[in-house]
Design a protein around this motif. Structure first.
Motif, PDB file in Angstrom:
ATOM      1  N   GLU A 365       0.816  -1.220   0.000  1.00 19.93           N
ATOM      2  CA  GLU A 365       0.000   0.000   0.000  1.00 19.93           C
ATOM      3  C   GLU A 365       0.847   1.266   0.000  1.00 19.93           C
ATOM      4  O   GLU A 365       0.335   2.359   0.225  1.00 19.93           O
ATOM      5  CB  GLU A 365      -0.931  -0.011   1.214  1.00 19.93           C
ATOM      6  N   GLY A 366       2.151   1.116  -0.202  1.00 20.55           N
ATOM      7  CA  GLY A 366       3.009   2.285  -0.271  1.00 20.55           C
ATOM      8  C   GLY A 366       3.498   2.813   1.060  1.00 20.55           C
ATOM      9  O   GLY A 366       4.170   3.842   1.106  1.00 20.55           O
ATOM     10  N   GLY A 367       3.195   2.096   2.169  1.00 21.16           N
ATOM     11  CA  GLY A 367       3.649   2.535   3.483  1.00 21.16           C
ATOM     12  C   GLY A 367       5.014   1.961   3.821  1.00 21.16           C
ATOM     13  O   GLY A 367       5.725   1.437   2.949  1.00 21.16           O
ATOM     14  N   PRO A 368       5.419   2.039   5.091  1.00 20.41           N
ATOM     15  CA  PRO A 368       6.711   1.475   5.492  1.00 20.41           C
ATOM     16  C   PRO A 368       6.745  -0.036   5.246  1.00 20.41           C
ATOM     17  O   PRO A 368       5.745  -0.735   5.446  1.00 20.41           O
ATOM     18  CB  PRO A 368       6.777   1.787   6.996  1.00 20.41           C
ATOM     19  N   ASP A 369       7.889  -0.527   4.803  1.00 21.03           N
ATOM     20  CA  ASP A 369       8.063  -1.961   4.587  1.00 21.03           C
ATOM     21  C   ASP A 369       8.295  -2.656   5.922  1.00 21.03           C
ATOM     22  O   ASP A 369       9.069  -2.174   6.762  1.00 21.03           O
ATOM     23  CB  ASP A 369       9.250  -2.221   3.661  1.00 21.03           C
ATOM     24  N   VAL A 512       0.310   2.694  17.565  1.00 21.17           N
ATOM     25  CA  VAL A 512       0.679   3.512  16.415  1.00 21.17           C
ATOM     26  C   VAL A 512      -0.215   3.146  15.237  1.00 21.17           C
ATOM     27  O   VAL A 512      -0.923   2.139  15.260  1.00 21.17           O
ATOM     28  CB  VAL A 512       2.166   3.312  16.041  1.00 21.17           C
ATOM     29  N   ASP A 513      -0.134   3.980  14.192  1.00 19.21           N
ATOM     30  CA  ASP A 513      -0.859   3.651  12.968  1.00 19.21           C
ATOM     31  C   ASP A 513       0.070   2.902  12.010  1.00 19.21           C
ATOM     32  O   ASP A 513       1.215   2.574  12.364  1.00 19.21           O
ATOM     33  CB  ASP A 513      -1.433   4.916  12.328  1.00 19.21           C
ATOM     34  N   ALA A 514      -0.403   2.629  10.805  1.00 27.58           N
ATOM     35  CA  ALA A 514       0.378   1.844   9.850  1.00 27.58           C
ATOM     36  C   ALA A 514       1.638   2.566   9.382  1.00 27.58           C
ATOM     37  O   ALA A 514       2.526   1.938   8.782  1.00 27.58           O
ATOM     38  CB  ALA A 514      -0.495   1.491   8.641  1.00 27.58           C
ATOM     39  N   GLU A 515       1.742   3.876   9.652  1.00 26.76           N
ATOM     40  CA  GLU A 515       2.939   4.632   9.292  1.00 26.76           C
ATOM     41  C   GLU A 515       3.933   4.707  10.442  1.00 26.76           C
ATOM     42  O   GLU A 515       5.019   5.268  10.291  1.00 26.76           O
ATOM     43  CB  GLU A 515       2.540   6.044   8.864  1.00 26.76           C
ATOM     44  N   LEU A 522      -2.284  -0.265  15.734  1.00 30.09           N
ATOM     45  CA  LEU A 522      -1.331  -1.350  15.933  1.00 30.09           C
ATOM     46  C   LEU A 522      -0.588  -1.176  17.263  1.00 30.09           C
ATOM     47  O   LEU A 522      -0.353  -0.064  17.717  1.00 30.09           O
ATOM     48  CB  LEU A 522      -0.303  -1.383  14.789  1.00 30.09           C
ATOM     49  N   LEU A 523      -0.202  -2.315  17.847  1.00 24.89           N
ATOM     50  CA  LEU A 523       0.666  -2.306  19.013  1.00 24.89           C
ATOM     51  C   LEU A 523       2.120  -2.273  18.554  1.00 24.89           C
ATOM     52  O   LEU A 523       2.503  -2.966  17.607  1.00 24.89           O
ATOM     53  CB  LEU A 523       0.433  -3.549  19.868  1.00 24.89           C
TER      54      LEU A 523
END
Length: 672
Positions: A365-369, A512-515, A522-523
């Protein structure tokens, strides 16, 4: 806690005492005792260098599941299949993914093999990833610890599991032979069919195997959330499975040995019963080459050469079936082993192994790997030897290994590893032996432990590695006492494992979020290093385990992992006591099993709730007909007959994902 340890110790001592008394009684019947060893089948442990049977593995604790025992215990995953073996528990991520945990150690510390070669999946990275080796088409499954594990990797601190399907034939069949099975399970409307066939054309041996399995979301005994009547009930969402495997092999076989190749494919889609409701779509194609040359030179018993190439990938999907993270692993492994004839009293195997893997876990989705593209290489030499000095039997192994991790955007790391193991067994009187094993094993940090830096949606965590981690060093000592002959046999082990720079995932409590920014999605899971120790005890006793008439097996095991700085290691297995009662008479075979797991309240700093104890009751019944040259076996298996709400302390989903409720399996198997 003290009460639990007292109960476990009392149960072990009582079982040993009672069955020693029973053994004294049967010892009076000389003919029965004389026949006892003939009753035990001689199944060869393929993952050891000397080709010995299970009963001969004194210094290397071994268990082989094969034949009727394997078919009775076969589950939807490798972890479930092995979960009632001595010292072995399982992780739990629904029906699709469960990996064996040996003496409280999991992940990359337990090596997974298929026909003696690494499975090369990513199940060691996280418990939501299924093991790619298929137990449904296995001829046998081997569990090993000790010096023999050094043949396959320095990181196998916990031990190894080898799934043997003999896809590359090592012998020629005089007539086509095989086995086919179909089964149905009530708890999940599970439908499965598996089979394998072997044949020969001249000097060419041929093999074909396959498995198809479908299951729906399984029934659960109570509410999904423990103690929450408002949560889902009836069926556990996202606990379905869809799996297909197909494998074929051929080899040239002669008195000189054999040489052959095989290819196998796996397609597996299963649900992950998190509250977010993700799925995993897994696929793999695997190529293997295997050759063995008998007595090629004077003083050499055989030479083995193996190659394995694996192309693996899986996608983690959200509820709308959109990919979120894409995992890929391309792996090439080579092995060469030489077993020499006895030399100055020593008999052993020397060899070399190389591995080259290209791994990544990239955002779709283009976010952090989650894990960047990383190339890992390793080169190792190993040696395993045994000898007798008077009545004393010695076994020793050593391995030197160099491991490199080369990520595209982080610092490269190299780890030089040295591991060794020494064991001794003394038969202090006929039929009884005591032994000790001392080992030092080093493990390079896994790629994800070094370079993680992104979301892992299936576990609902944002993982953060540390590229500066040091190598792990484990120092283990094990003491054993066992009775190795007669109708009644038993063994008891105690062990302690001190690990320097133990790597574990610590849930910080931050969300945190997906970024990776502050949020509530997310934990945050941060990999950390600290000194740790794991200690435990095991005992098992059996009577007439493979003979006609009544048979009995009882066992107890317990392990505890602690950080040196204080607190427990996460996801520790519960102390357990179990018993199996069986009966065989001609075509009829029946059995009952009972397992009691105690409450597990040894919690890591970020774990909040103790795992309740449970009682697991099972049974099996089968009848075999002889029709021409074939055996037709009708069977019924019952699991969790008490319909208990079972939560595994080793699962990060224990609060939201109970095991299946009462289940009946019906099936028919033919062997020809």
């Amino acid at each position: 806690m003290n009460v639990q340890r007292t109960l476990l110790a009392s149960a072990i001592l009582s079982a040993l005492s009672a069955l020693n008394h029973a053994n004294a009684q049967v010892a009076g019947a000389a003919s029965a005792a004389a026949d006892a060893d003939a009753v035990v089948p001689k199944v060869v442990v393929t993952a050891t260098p000397f080709g010995k049977s299970e009963g001969d593995q004194i210094l290397t604790p071994a268990k082989i599941l094969a034949g009727d025992e394997l078919r009775d215990k076969l589950g939807s995953s490798l972890g479930e299949t092995l979960s009632q073996e001595l010292g072995v528990s399982a992780s739990g991520f629904g029906a699709g993914a469960s990996r064996p945990i040996i003496r409280g150690l999991e992940g990359s510390r337990v090596k997974m093999l298929e026909n003696g070669m690494a499975v090369a999946d990513v199940s060691g990275l996280s418990n939501d990833h299924a093991v790619s080796a298929d137990g449904a088409v296995a001829r046998q499954i081997e569990i090993l610890r000790g010096p023999a594990a050094l043949l396959y990797g320095s990181g196998a601190i916990g031990g190894l599991v080898n799934v043997v399907n003999e896809r590359i034939p090592a012998a020629l069949e005089a007539h086509p032979s095989g086995q086919f099975e179909t089964r149905y399970s009530t708890v999940d409307r599970g439908r499965g069919a598996s089979g394998a066939v072997d044949a020969a054309v001249g000097q060419i041996g041929l093999h074909l195997d396959g498995n198809i399995r479908r299951s729906d979301d399984y029934k659960i005994p109570d509410n999904r959330m423990l103690g929450d009547p408002a949560s889902a009930s009836g069926h556990l969402p996202q606990s379905f499975t869809r799996q297909d495997t197909l494998g074929a092999g051929a080899s040239l076989v002669g008195d000189w040995g054999h040489a052959g190749v095989s290819v196998a494919t796996l397609n597996n889609r299963y649900g992950i019963p998190t509250l977010a409701g993700s799925q995993i779509d897994q696929s793999q194609i695997r190529y293997d080459a295997d050759s063995l040359f008998n007595k090629p030179f004077a003083g050499v018993e055989n030479i083995k050469v193996k190659f394995g190439y694996t192309d693996y990938d899986h996608a983690e999907l959200d509820q709308e079936n959109h990919p979120e993270v894409l995992f890929k692993n391309r792996s090439l492994e080579t092995r060469a082993e030489l077993t020499h004839a006895p030399l100055a009293g020593w008999h052993g195997t020397v060899g070399m192994q190389t591995e080259n893997a290209h791994f990544s876990a990239l955002s779709a989705e283009g976010g952090p790997d989650t894990v960047p593209v990383t190339r890992s290489t390793s080169t190792a030499t190993f040696l395993v030897e045994e000898t007798d000095i008077g009545p004393l039997k010695l076994n020793a192994g050593a391995r030197l290994e160099s491991v490199k991790r080369k990520p595209v955007a982080h610092q490269e790391r190299q780890f030089d590893l040295g591991s060794y193991s020494v064991g001794a067994m003394w038969p202090f009187m006929p039929g009884y032996a005591t032994g000790a094993t001392v080992s030092v094993a080093q493990r390079a940090p896994a790629t994800e432990e070094l370079y993680s830096g992104g979301p892992h949606d299936a576990t609902q965590t944002f993982d953060i590695g540390n590229a500066d981690f040091k190598k792990e060093t484990s120092r283990n000592i094990e003491l054993s006492l066992q009775k190795i002959s007669g109708l009644v046999r038993w063994k008891a082990n105690v062990f302690q494992n001190k690990v320097k720079d133990f790597i574990y995932g610590n849930i910080s409590g931050a969300r945190v979020d997906a970024e990776g920014n502050p949020g509530d999605e997310l934990l945050q899971r941060i990999y950390q290093q600290a000194g740790a120790s794991i200690r435990g005890a095991e005992a098992e006793v059996s009577y007439n385990q493979h003979g006609e008439g009544l048979s009995l097996r009882a066992f107890a095991d317990s392990s505890r992992g602690k950080l040196d700085q204080g607190g427990s290691l996460p996801l520790q297995p519960a102390a357990r006591i179990g018993a199996d009662l069986g009966y065989r008479s001609g075509p009829v075979r029946a059995g009952v099993s009972l397992l009691r797991a105690q409450r597990q309240d040894r919690l890591a700093s970020f774990e909040h709730d103790a795992t309740p104890g449970y009682t697991q009751l099972g049974a099996n019944l089968s009848y075999t007909q002889h029709i021409g040259n074939a055996d037709l076996t009708w069977f019924m298996i019952g699991r969790n007959l008490l319909n208990q709400d079972i939560r595994l302390s080793t699962s990060v989903l224990k609060e939201v994902s109970p095991l299946p409720g009462r289940n009946f399996l019906f099936g028919v198997r033919t062997k020809f």
